[in-house]
Design a protein around this motif. Structure first.
Motif, PDB file in Angstrom:
ATOM      1  N   THR A  63       5.731  83.379  52.037  1.00  0.00           N
ATOM      2  CA  THR A  63       6.816  84.311  52.538  1.00  0.00           C
ATOM      3  C   THR A  63       6.123  85.184  51.789  1.00  0.00           C
ATOM      4  O   THR A  63       5.780  85.020  50.601  1.00  0.00           O
ATOM      5  N   ASP A  64       6.968  86.712  52.222  1.00  0.00           N
ATOM      6  CA  ASP A  64       7.107  88.041  51.664  1.00  0.00           C
ATOM      7  C   ASP A  64       8.419  88.156  51.144  1.00  0.00           C
ATOM      8  O   ASP A  64       9.035  87.974  52.263  1.00  0.00           O
ATOM      9  N   TRP A  87       6.889  92.522  45.157  1.00  0.00           N
ATOM     10  CA  TRP A  87       8.019  92.963  45.706  1.00  0.00           C
ATOM     11  C   TRP A  87       8.926  92.185  46.573  1.00  0.00           C
ATOM     12  O   TRP A  87       8.661  91.336  46.431  1.00  0.00           O
ATOM     13  N   ILE A  88      10.586  92.316  46.053  1.00  0.00           N
ATOM     14  CA  ILE A  88      11.355  91.546  46.108  1.00  0.00           C
ATOM     15  C   ILE A  88      11.932  92.363  47.343  1.00  0.00           C
ATOM     16  O   ILE A  88      11.868  94.033  47.197  1.00  0.00           O
ATOM     17  N   LEU A 168       2.608  84.510  44.330  1.00  0.00           N
ATOM     18  CA  LEU A 168       1.124  84.924  44.295  1.00  0.00           C
ATOM     19  C   LEU A 168       1.477  86.652  44.041  1.00  0.00           C
ATOM     20  O   LEU A 168       1.682  87.324  45.434  1.00  0.00           O
ATOM     21  N   MET A 169       1.175  86.916  42.907  1.00  0.00           N
ATOM     22  CA  MET A 169       1.872  88.182  42.551  1.00  0.00           C
ATOM     23  C   MET A 169       0.289  89.339  43.235  1.00  0.00           C
ATOM     24  O   MET A 169      -0.310  88.660  42.807  1.00  0.00           O
ATOM     25  N   ARG A 170       0.676  89.769  43.953  1.00  0.00           N
ATOM     26  CA  ARG A 170      -0.293  90.995  44.569  1.00  0.00           C
ATOM     27  C   ARG A 170      -0.451  92.187  43.722  1.00  0.00           C
ATOM     28  O   ARG A 170      -0.065  93.206  44.073  1.00  0.00           O
ATOM     29  N   PHE A 175      -4.099  96.384  35.903  1.00  0.00           N
ATOM     30  CA  PHE A 175      -3.846  97.877  36.112  1.00  0.00           C
ATOM     31  C   PHE A 175      -2.393  97.553  35.366  1.00  0.00           C
ATOM     32  O   PHE A 175      -1.543  98.711  36.137  1.00  0.00           O
ATOM     33  N   GLU A 176      -1.588  96.921  34.716  1.00  0.00           N
ATOM     34  CA  GLU A 176      -0.487  96.381  34.139  1.00  0.00           C
ATOM     35  C   GLU A 176      -0.432  96.438  33.100  1.00  0.00           C
ATOM     36  O   GLU A 176      -1.236  96.808  32.744  1.00  0.00           O
TER      37      GLU A 176
END
Length: 186
Positions: A63-64, A87-88, A168-170, A175-176
């Motif tokens: 799930t997101d 995002w949460i 699973l970090m999108r 770029f971080e």
């Protein structure tokens, strides 16, 4: 609304416009979460549907967490959770699961880098405070009411997010900015 948001980002808008846009955005976000909770309540109240989901013996819930109803469904079905996330419910996911010192971890809406001046750090804390306000006063009450109604032991949406088995970090770490993370983040 998007035009105003772009103007605010480019610092061509007044503080009044910024606060008006923020208020409209908060109202929209709150409404989306309440609609999602209402839909989930209809699912929970449909005994036949819930029985078929339990009999299907799923292995996990993917799930997101931007809209956290999937976490609530996973809890109800007693299944492990894999979050496909960036995002949460209110903000960037790393802030909920890993140490995120605001002195060098920029709030996503700030536009800052990890090299902030003292004034930028103060602004970063203010931006983060807006996110915390959104979570505490706009989103948590709806989720708390839902948890009280459907779970005997109750639940806290941020705790459910933090208890996810795998993230699973999108994002692309290229770029971080450097930041701490947790072992269950991929």
């Amino acid at each position: 609304m998007l035009d105003v948001g772009i103007q605010v980002q480019r610092q061509q808008a007044s503080a009044q416009k910024f606060f008006k846009l923020t208020k409209e955005f908060f109202s929209m976000i709150e409404e989306v979460h309440l609609l999602a909770l209402e839909t989930l309540a209809h699912m929970f109240d449909d005994k036949e549907l819930m029985k078929s989901l339990q009999e299907a013996e799923y292995d996990l819930v993917l799930t997101d967490p931007a809209i956290a109803t999937g976490l609530l469904l996973a809890r109800h079905l007693k299944l492990p959770v894999v979050l496909n996330a960036r995002w949460i419910t209110s903000g960037e996911g790393h802030f909920a699961i890993a140490p995120s010192p605001l002195s060098y971890i920029p709030s996503p809406v700030s536009g800052f880098t990890d090299k902030m001046t003292f004034v930028q750090r103060v602004q970063n804390v203010l931006f983060h405070s807006i996110t915390m306000f959104q979570q505490k006063f706009l989103l948590e009450p709806g989720y708390n009411r839902f948890c009280t109604k459907y779970f005997k032991e109750g639940c806290d949406i941020i705790s459910l997010i933090q208890e996810a088995d795998i993230w699973l970090m999108r994002s692309d770490f290229v770029f971080e900015f450097p930041r701490p993370t947790m072992p269950n983040v991929v």
